[in-house]
Motif scaffolding. Structure first.
Motif, PDB file in Angstrom:
ATOM      1  N   ARG A 237       0.925  -1.089  -0.057  1.00  0.00           N
ATOM      2  CA  ARG A 237       0.048  -0.059  -0.033  1.00  0.00           C
ATOM      3  C   ARG A 237       0.976   1.438  -0.090  1.00  0.00           C
ATOM      4  NH1 ARG A 237      -4.873  -1.559  -1.842  1.00  0.00           N
ATOM      5  NH2 ARG A 237      -5.399  -3.436  -0.767  1.00  0.00           N
ATOM      6  N   GLY A 238       1.807   1.136  -0.570  1.00  0.00           N
ATOM      7  CA  GLY A 238       2.974   2.377  -0.636  1.00  0.00           C
ATOM      8  C   GLY A 238       3.509   2.522  -2.164  1.00  0.00           C
ATOM      9  N   ASN A 239       4.275   3.616  -2.345  1.00  0.00           N
ATOM     10  CA  ASN A 239       4.992   3.859  -3.817  1.00  0.00           C
ATOM     11  C   ASN A 239       5.910   2.556  -3.686  1.00  0.00           C
ATOM     12  OD1 ASN A 239       6.112   4.524  -6.000  1.00  0.00           O
ATOM     13  ND2 ASN A 239       7.074   6.405  -5.011  1.00  0.00           N
ATOM     14  N   PRO A 240       5.776   1.786  -4.824  1.00  0.00           N
ATOM     15  CA  PRO A 240       6.552   0.433  -5.053  1.00  0.00           C
ATOM     16  C   PRO A 240       7.782   0.726  -5.750  1.00  0.00           C
ATOM     17  CG  PRO A 240       4.822   0.613  -6.642  1.00  0.00           C
ATOM     18  CD  PRO A 240       4.613   1.522  -5.672  1.00  0.00           C
ATOM     19  N   TYR A 241       7.781   2.027  -6.410  1.00  0.00           N
ATOM     20  CA  TYR A 241       8.932   2.296  -7.324  1.00  0.00           C
ATOM     21  C   TYR A 241      10.248   2.370  -6.696  1.00  0.00           C
ATOM     22  CZ  TYR A 241       5.724   2.044 -11.462  1.00  0.00           C
ATOM     23  OH  TYR A 241       4.856   1.466 -12.267  1.00  0.00           O
ATOM     24  N   PRO A 242      10.633   2.928  -5.669  1.00  0.00           N
ATOM     25  CA  PRO A 242      12.009   3.124  -5.224  1.00  0.00           C
ATOM     26  C   PRO A 242      12.573   1.574  -4.969  1.00  0.00           C
ATOM     27  CG  PRO A 242      10.418   4.571  -4.102  1.00  0.00           C
ATOM     28  CD  PRO A 242       9.600   3.700  -4.931  1.00  0.00           C
ATOM     29  N   LEU A 243      11.628   0.714  -4.545  1.00  0.00           N
ATOM     30  CA  LEU A 243      12.061  -0.692  -4.446  1.00  0.00           C
ATOM     31  C   LEU A 243      12.417  -1.392  -5.633  1.00  0.00           C
ATOM     32  CD1 LEU A 243      12.748  -3.085  -2.236  1.00  0.00           C
ATOM     33  CD2 LEU A 243      10.224  -3.486  -2.232  1.00  0.00           C
ATOM     34  N   VAL A 244      11.425  -1.225  -6.516  1.00  0.00           N
ATOM     35  CA  VAL A 244      11.432  -1.677  -7.852  1.00  0.00           C
ATOM     36  C   VAL A 244      12.664  -1.453  -8.452  1.00  0.00           C
ATOM     37  CG1 VAL A 244      10.621  -1.747 -10.241  1.00  0.00           C
ATOM     38  CG2 VAL A 244       8.922  -1.954  -8.356  1.00  0.00           C
ATOM     39  N   PHE A 245      13.132  -0.200  -8.651  1.00  0.00           N
ATOM     40  CA  PHE A 245      14.384   0.481  -9.323  1.00  0.00           C
ATOM     41  C   PHE A 245      15.513  -0.185  -8.366  1.00  0.00           C
ATOM     42  CE2 PHE A 245      11.573   3.886 -10.959  1.00  0.00           C
ATOM     43  CZ  PHE A 245      11.356   3.371 -12.125  1.00  0.00           C
ATOM     44  N   THR A 246      15.414  -0.283  -6.975  1.00  0.00           N
ATOM     45  CA  THR A 246      16.699  -0.699  -6.271  1.00  0.00           C
ATOM     46  C   THR A 246      16.876  -2.016  -6.610  1.00  0.00           C
ATOM     47  OG1 THR A 246      16.251   0.812  -4.543  1.00  0.00           O
ATOM     48  CG2 THR A 246      17.421  -1.310  -3.953  1.00  0.00           C
TER      49      THR A 246
END
Length: 401
Positions: A237-246
């Motif tokens: 339920r949060g912004n997934p993209y920082p984790l995706v790009f990491t």
């Protein structure tokens, strides 16, 4: 006091990027030297592959032996994400293949490759790998067998005294440190892999299948940048993209060039440690994901099969298309246990459309022609998603406490 320099572990991704650039330059200007540098890449991949089974075996055994009751560790959400991600990838590949049908120039000649004879053979292979001889499982990097024996021995070690379990913990820490030393050589290994690949691979063969490669890469990009973030959002339920790009940056890049999920397991475990995830979870979920989380393989099987279907002018009914997605997803889970990876599972899917074995194996050979791109992107998607889904579930558990 000065901060850490560029050549410290903190800037490993930047060092790998520099290695990629230098590898391309060397291969273009001095192809012979690029071929020679391939030894660095081979040494790096071999070291990772050699360390991975032992690392997984000891870490899983230690985690289970020292597991505390009522710790709240749950693997069901991660396994469900693995399954849902693989099926979703097959559906994406189906849609894109229907929108942009690819045509193959089927190769001529007999193949010595031996695909599994039906879905029952794939499932039987998985079960036999589960009870493989533990020494053979370590030697052959059979991670299903490694996990099974590590879990069994971990449960047995819960019955022994604390001193023995403490010794196992020290051994796990020592092997983890050894792997971190190997990973520090990643920039040199990647430099060698890139230099050798660019110097050795001709572009003309790839250009002949530009449409097919485009559909494969587009499907994998959609899964990596749209489908996976959506699944992570539903969990966290949060912004997934920082984790995706990491995950794509620190796991996907290495996996792309090593083209080996087994070799990337130590990299993924190291990334999970730096993300401060629960070691009781990731020491099991990462090697498990390297075996059953196969979104990239599902895409390859689906796209290649539908390209053959289009080339042969076979009509695809809606129910058969959905069945193809299911077969591709289940077959993909057996890809890591079959010589040749996902490509040798294509004949199983082709059989749904009445495509004979000889023709299906010609499709497999086309896959080997484009393998330098297809296999690299497939491994990058598979391996980075292992960390992504594990991290999403771990972070959800941390927030719920």
């Amino acid at each position: 006091m000065a901060g850490p320099g560029f050549f410290s572990e903190r800037y490993l991704v930047g060092q790998i990027a520099l290695g990629i650039v230098l590898g391309v330059i060397v291969a273009v200007l001095w192809p012979a030297a690029g071929m020679q540098l391939g030894l660095l890449g081979s040494l790096f991949v071999s070291a990772l592959k050699g360390a991975a089974p032992l690392l997984v075996f000891v870490l899983v055994m230690e985690a289970i032996a020292n597991h505390k009751a009522n710790s709240g560790v749950r693997f069901t959400p991660i396994v469900l994400l693995y399954a849902l991600g693989t099926v979703s990838a097959a559906l994406v590949a189906l849609v894109l293949s229907r929108l942009m049908p690819s045509e193959l120039t089927l190769l001529v000649g007999e193949s010595t490759l031996a695909p599994p004879q039906g879905m029952a053979a794939v499932l039987k292979n998985l079960l036999l790998r589960l009870v493989d001889n533990p020494i053979n499982a370590l030697v052959t990097a059979n991670f299903i067998g490694v996990l099974a024996w590590a879990a069994a021995l971990g449960l047995a070690l819960r019955k022994v005294d604390v001193a023995a379990r403490n010794l196992l913990t020290s051994l796990a820490q020592a092997i983890t440190q050894l792997v971190r030393w190997i990973i520090r050589f990643a920039p040199f290994g990647i430099l060698g892999l890139v230099a050798a690949t660019v110097a050795e691979t001709g572009l003309q063969a790839l250009l002949n299948y530009g449409q097919l490669i485009f559909v494969l890469l587009l499907a994998m990009a959609v899964v990596a940048l749209v489908v996976n973030p959506l699944l992570v959002f539903l969990v966290s339920r949060g912004n997934p993209y920082p984790l995706v790009f990491t995950c794509l940056r620190e796991s996907g890049i290495t996996a792309f060039f090593t083209r080996s999920s087994a070799a990337n397991i130590p990299v993924n475990l190291n990334l999970c440690r730096r993300l401060q995830l629960n070691p009781d979870v990731y020491t099991v979920s990462i090697p498990l994901g390297a075996t059953i989380n196969m979104a990239g393989a599902a895409i390859t099987i689906t796209v290649m099969t539908l390209a053959a279907v289009h080339t042969l002018g076979i009509e695809v009914h809606f129910t058969t298309a959905l069945l193809l997605c299911l077969v591709a997803s289940i077959s993909a889970c057996g890809a890591s246990g079959v010589a040749g990876g996902s490509l040798l599972l294509i004949p199983l899917a082709c059989n749904l459309f009445g495509i004979g074995g000889d023709t299906a194996m010609q499709v497999v050979l086309v896959g080997f022609v484009i393998g330098v791109i297809q296999d690299s992107a497939e491994t990058a998607l598979n391996s980075s998603t292992d960390v992504l889904f594990t991290a999403a579930c771990c972070q959800r558990e941390q927030l719920s406490r």
